[in-house]
Write an enzyme that holds these catalytic residues in place. Structure first.
Site, PDB file in Angstrom:
ATOM      1  N   SER A  31       0.839  -1.197   0.000  1.00 37.69           N
ATOM      2  CA  SER A  31       0.000   0.000   0.000  1.00 37.69           C
ATOM      3  C   SER A  31       0.872   1.244   0.000  1.00 37.69           C
ATOM      4  CB  SER A  31      -0.847  -0.017   1.280  1.00 37.69           C
ATOM      5  OG  SER A  31      -1.407   1.248   1.540  1.00 37.69           O
TER       6      SER A  31
ATOM      7  N   TYR B  93      -1.661  -0.916  10.955  1.00 40.09           N
ATOM      8  CA  TYR B  93      -1.948  -1.454   9.611  1.00 40.09           C
ATOM      9  C   TYR B  93      -0.761  -1.194   8.689  1.00 40.09           C
ATOM     10  CZ  TYR B  93      -3.607  -1.586   4.814  1.00 40.09           C
ATOM     11  OH  TYR B  93      -3.706  -1.843   3.469  1.00 40.09           O
TER      12      TYR B  93
ATOM     13  N   LYS C 214       2.041  -3.859   6.803  1.00 41.24           N
ATOM     14  CA  LYS C 214       2.407  -3.929   5.378  1.00 41.24           C
ATOM     15  C   LYS C 214       3.920  -3.802   5.207  1.00 41.24           C
ATOM     16  CE  LYS C 214      -1.522  -4.676   3.587  1.00 41.24           C
ATOM     17  NZ  LYS C 214      -1.792  -5.916   2.897  1.00 41.24           N
TER      18      LYS C 214
HETATM   19  P1  NAD Z   1     -11.104  -6.677   1.406  1.00 38.26           P
HETATM   20  O1  NAD Z   1     -11.289  -6.667   2.885  1.00 38.26           O
HETATM   21  O2  NAD Z   1     -12.280  -6.430   0.549  1.00 38.26           O
HETATM   22  O3  NAD Z   1     -10.467  -8.083   0.956  1.00 38.26           O
HETATM   23  C1  NAD Z   1      -9.591  -8.812   1.788  1.00 38.26           C
HETATM   24  C2  NAD Z   1     -10.110 -10.241   1.829  1.00 38.26           C
HETATM   25  O4  NAD Z   1      -9.236 -11.029   2.645  1.00 38.26           O
HETATM   26  C3  NAD Z   1     -11.503 -10.351   2.437  1.00 38.26           C
HETATM   27  O5  NAD Z   1     -12.332 -11.102   1.577  1.00 38.26           O
HETATM   28  C4  NAD Z   1     -11.279 -11.069   3.766  1.00 38.26           C
HETATM   29  O6  NAD Z   1     -12.392 -11.892   4.121  1.00 38.26           O
HETATM   30  C5  NAD Z   1     -10.022 -11.865   3.490  1.00 38.26           C
HETATM   31  N1  NAD Z   1      -9.190 -12.163   4.663  1.00 38.26           N
HETATM   32  C6  NAD Z   1      -8.742 -11.298   5.602  1.00 38.26           C
HETATM   33  N2  NAD Z   1      -7.977 -11.953   6.500  1.00 38.26           N
HETATM   34  C7  NAD Z   1      -7.930 -13.253   6.099  1.00 38.26           C
HETATM   35  C8  NAD Z   1      -7.310 -14.425   6.617  1.00 38.26           C
HETATM   36  N3  NAD Z   1      -6.584 -14.379   7.735  1.00 38.26           N
HETATM   37  N4  NAD Z   1      -7.472 -15.579   5.947  1.00 38.26           N
HETATM   38  C9  NAD Z   1      -8.213 -15.646   4.815  1.00 38.26           C
HETATM   39  N5  NAD Z   1      -8.840 -14.573   4.295  1.00 38.26           N
HETATM   40  C10 NAD Z   1      -8.690 -13.395   4.928  1.00 38.26           C
HETATM   41  O7  NAD Z   1      -9.918  -5.675   1.063  1.00 38.26           O
HETATM   42  P2  NAD Z   1      -9.386  -5.167  -0.341  1.00 38.26           P
HETATM   43  O8  NAD Z   1      -9.693  -3.723  -0.446  1.00 38.26           O
HETATM   44  O9  NAD Z   1      -9.807  -6.085  -1.408  1.00 38.26           O
HETATM   45  O10 NAD Z   1      -7.822  -5.294  -0.082  1.00 38.26           O
HETATM   46  C11 NAD Z   1      -7.056  -6.420  -0.510  1.00 38.26           C
HETATM   47  C12 NAD Z   1      -5.619  -6.237  -0.033  1.00 38.26           C
HETATM   48  O11 NAD Z   1      -5.111  -5.032  -0.574  1.00 38.26           O
HETATM   49  C13 NAD Z   1      -5.459  -6.140   1.480  1.00 38.26           C
HETATM   50  O12 NAD Z   1      -4.289  -6.819   1.852  1.00 38.26           O
HETATM   51  C14 NAD Z   1      -5.316  -4.650   1.713  1.00 38.26           C
HETATM   52  O13 NAD Z   1      -4.581  -4.370   2.869  1.00 38.26           O
HETATM   53  C15 NAD Z   1      -4.582  -4.218   0.462  1.00 38.26           C
HETATM   54  N6  NAD Z   1      -4.784  -2.800   0.120  1.00 38.26           N
HETATM   55  C16 NAD Z   1      -6.044  -2.306  -0.009  1.00 38.26           C
HETATM   56  C17 NAD Z   1      -6.229  -0.965  -0.311  1.00 38.26           C
HETATM   57  C18 NAD Z   1      -7.605  -0.370  -0.423  1.00 38.26           C
HETATM   58  O14 NAD Z   1      -7.721   0.847  -0.347  1.00 38.26           O
HETATM   59  N7  NAD Z   1      -8.664  -1.149  -0.616  1.00 38.26           N
HETATM   60  C19 NAD Z   1      -5.113  -0.125  -0.480  1.00 38.26           C
HETATM   61  C20 NAD Z   1      -3.840  -0.671  -0.368  1.00 38.26           C
HETATM   62  C21 NAD Z   1      -3.689  -2.017  -0.065  1.00 38.26           C
HETATM   63  N1  UFG Z   2     -12.426  11.678   3.352  1.00 39.28           N
HETATM   64  C1  UFG Z   2     -13.405  12.581   3.683  1.00 39.28           C
HETATM   65  N2  UFG Z   2     -14.571  12.100   4.195  1.00 39.28           N
HETATM   66  C2  UFG Z   2     -14.803  10.773   4.398  1.00 39.28           C
HETATM   67  C3  UFG Z   2     -13.782   9.853   4.040  1.00 39.28           C
HETATM   68  C4  UFG Z   2     -12.604  10.346   3.529  1.00 39.28           C
HETATM   69  O1  UFG Z   2     -13.244  13.787   3.534  1.00 39.28           O
HETATM   70  O2  UFG Z   2     -15.877  10.416   4.891  1.00 39.28           O
HETATM   71  C5  UFG Z   2     -11.168  12.184   2.755  1.00 39.28           C
HETATM   72  C6  UFG Z   2      -9.917  11.876   3.573  1.00 39.28           C
HETATM   73  O3  UFG Z   2      -9.713  12.874   4.529  1.00 39.28           O
HETATM   74  C7  UFG Z   2      -8.849  11.830   2.468  1.00 39.28           C
HETATM   75  C8  UFG Z   2      -9.602  11.292   1.258  1.00 39.28           C
HETATM   76  O4  UFG Z   2     -10.989  11.527   1.514  1.00 39.28           O
HETATM   77  O5  UFG Z   2      -8.407  13.121   2.172  1.00 39.28           O
HETATM   78  C9  UFG Z   2      -9.393   9.807   1.020  1.00 39.28           C
HETATM   79  O6  UFG Z   2      -9.705   9.083   2.214  1.00 39.28           O
HETATM   80  P1  UFG Z   2      -9.842   7.508   2.231  1.00 39.28           P
HETATM   81  O7  UFG Z   2     -10.201   7.118   3.632  1.00 39.28           O
HETATM   82  O8  UFG Z   2     -10.741   7.053   1.140  1.00 39.28           O
HETATM   83  O9  UFG Z   2      -8.386   6.999   1.838  1.00 39.28           O
HETATM   84  P2  UFG Z   2      -6.975   7.274   2.553  1.00 39.28           P
HETATM   85  O10 UFG Z   2      -6.077   7.838   1.501  1.00 39.28           O
HETATM   86  O11 UFG Z   2      -7.109   8.014   3.813  1.00 39.28           O
HETATM   87  O12 UFG Z   2      -6.542   5.795   2.948  1.00 39.28           O
HETATM   88  C10 UFG Z   2      -6.396   4.780   1.965  1.00 39.28           C
HETATM   89  C11 UFG Z   2      -6.670   3.419   2.574  1.00 39.28           C
HETATM   90  C12 UFG Z   2      -5.648   3.121   3.627  1.00 39.28           C
HETATM   91  C13 UFG Z   2      -4.270   3.273   3.066  1.00 39.28           C
HETATM   92  C14 UFG Z   2      -4.088   4.634   2.443  1.00 39.28           C
HETATM   93  C15 UFG Z   2      -2.763   4.770   1.753  1.00 39.28           C
HETATM   94  O13 UFG Z   2      -7.951   3.393   3.180  1.00 39.28           O
HETATM   95  O14 UFG Z   2      -5.802   1.785   4.058  1.00 39.28           O
HETATM   96  O15 UFG Z   2      -5.109   4.830   1.455  1.00 39.28           O
HETATM   97  O16 UFG Z   2      -2.660   3.813   0.763  1.00 39.28           O
HETATM   98  F1  UFG Z   2      -3.378   3.119   4.074  1.00 39.28           F
END
Ligand code: NAD
Ligand code: UFG
Length: 340
Positions: A126, A150, A154
């Site tokens: 991430s 978190y 990572k």
């Molecule tokens: P998500 O929660 O929708 O998907 C993660 C999946 O992993 C879920 O289906 C959950 O049930 C499963 N899971 C969690 N722990 C588990 C375990 N111990 N064993 C088996 N299954 C497990 O999240 P996502 O948005 O699809 O994210 C996928 C990956 O990408 C995650 O590792 C997350 O940290 C990373 N990531 C997400 C974002 C984002 O903004 N969505 C940004 C950067 C990185």
């Molecule tokens: N924001 C609002 N109102 C809301 C939600 C978000 O104004 O209700 C704003 C936040 O302040 C930020 C932007 O929208 O400026 C994006 O916020 P998000 O929560 O959608 O995303 P972030 O960039 O804060 O965080 C995301 C993931 C994290 C990850 C990070 C960096 O949720 O897990 O990107 O990759 F760590």
């Protein structure tokens, strides 16, 4: 036995979209997910999109016995490891749960891979590993840090994978640092279905649009950004999914790749809200409130390396992200529980 890919966390938001991209690219795959943050009904949607897994295994990635059995049954050519917990606030309240799930989960998986002599892994990292970046756009060489458990989980997983490659350069490892994935599959059959109140901007916006929530709180309008609201690199989840196909293809030999997956475009909260309202013809009621603790002003990628190393570039713009997110929300008022 046919070669296939193991997708951990494959019923989640990014995993399910990647399943579709993999199927389209001709890969077969098995999904392992403990459904802690997703629904088994995702599988019906994948079937509708001709992207069914060879098998779905409802198990925890920390369950070594199940992993060994699975690696015995299938000849995996590689693993894409999505399984992880991702809520920043929750990680501050429950650090041990996050470290166990994310770090121990990755360790158990890598150990099972080692036992089975499978040495190709694409890891979901991430942009959070950059902490509060000194400058934007962010290059992969920027200093790494973490500001919450978190993010630390990572970074620790990245460290483990870097050390593993140091010890045995036969591994094929891609560390993909995602920026802000949003949007949904164009069919409206797959999308993001957060439990409870969404933490992230786009799902909150779609719930305001649908009338489920009264107004959006915009966290801060006094940042040092063009309009004072926070700037991020929003990326269509199908582009991100294609990035995983590109990473698998690029891992054609032993190597360690570390790549940002973002568009390179900084978009403010206000710009996203305005685009959503314009594209979908739905006004988004909003109020400016105080900054959210831990938020940074700006975060967007330099995506040059993704182009060079993966031959990948984001194709879909902000308008498509907004249109697809709204189609998903409108078609699925109860998320995956909405009857097909
Ligand atoms: P998500 O929660 O929708 O998907 C993660 C999946 O992993 C879920 O289906 C959950 O049930 C499963 N899971 C969690 N722990 C588990 C375990 N111990 N064993 C088996 N299954 C497990 O999240 P996502 O948005 O699809 O994210 C996928 C990956 O990408 C995650 O590792 C997350 O940290 C990373 N990531 C997400 C974002 C984002 O903004 N969505 C940004 C950067 C990185
Ligand atoms: N924001 C609002 N109102 C809301 C939600 C978000 O104004 O209700 C704003 C936040 O302040 C930020 C932007 O929208 O400026 C994006 O916020 P998000 O929560 O959608 O995303 P972030 O960039 O804060 O965080 C995301 C993931 C994290 C990850 C990070 C960096 O949720 O897990 O990107 O990759 F760590």
């Amino acid at each position: 036995m046919q070669d296939s890919i193991l997708l951990t966390g494959g019923t989640g938001f990014i995993g399910s979209h990647t399943a579709v991209a993999l199927a389209q690219a001709g890969y077969s795959f098995v999904i392992l997910d403990n459904l802690s943050n997703s629904s088994s009904k995702v599988l019906d949607r994948l079937a509708r999109l001709n992207a069914s897994p060879l098998a779905f295994v409802n198990a925890d990635v920390r369950d070594a016995q199940t992993l060994d059995k699975l690696f015995g049954e299938y000849k995996f050519s590689g693993v894409i490891h999505f399984a992880g917990l991702k809520a920043v606030g929750e990680s501050v309240a429950q650090p041990l749960r996050y470290f166990d799930n994310n770090v121990n989960g990755t360790l158990q998986l890598l150990q099972a891979m080692q036992r089975a002599a499978v040495q190709k892994i694409v890891f979901s990292s991430s942009a959070t590993v950059y902490g509060d970046p000194a400058s934007v756009p962010i290059q992969e060489s920027a200093p790494l840090t973490s500001t919450n458990p978190y993010g630390r989980s990572k970074l620790l997983c990245e460290d483990i994978l870097r050390e593993l490659f140091q010890a045995d350069a036969n591994w094929q490892i891609a560390l993909l640092r995602y920026f802000n994935p949003v949007g949904a599959h164009i069919s409206g059959l797959l999308g993001e279905a957060p439990n409870g109140v969404p933490n992230n901007l786009m799902p909150y916006v779609t719930q305001v649009a649908s009338g489920q929530r009264e107004f959006l709180q915009i966290f801060g309008n006094d940042y040092d950004t063009p309009d004072g609201t926070g700037v991020r690199d929003y990326l269509h989840v199908m582009d991100l999914a294609q990035g995983h196909v590109a990473a698998l293809r690029a891992l054609n030999a032993p190597k360690l790749l570390t790549v940002n997956l973002g568009t390179g475009q900084g978009v403010s909260v206000k710009q996203l809200v305005d685009a959503f309202a314009r594209v979908n013809g739905v006004p988004i009621a909003h109020r400016y409130v105080a900054r959210r603790a831990g938020d940074i002003a700006q975060c967007f990628a330099d995506p040059t390396k993704a182009q060079e190393l993966l031959n990948w570039k984001a194709q879909l713009g902000l308008d498509r992200m907004c249109a697809d997110a709204w189609r998903w929300q409108s078609m699925n008022p109860q998320g995956f529980d909405t009857p097909l």
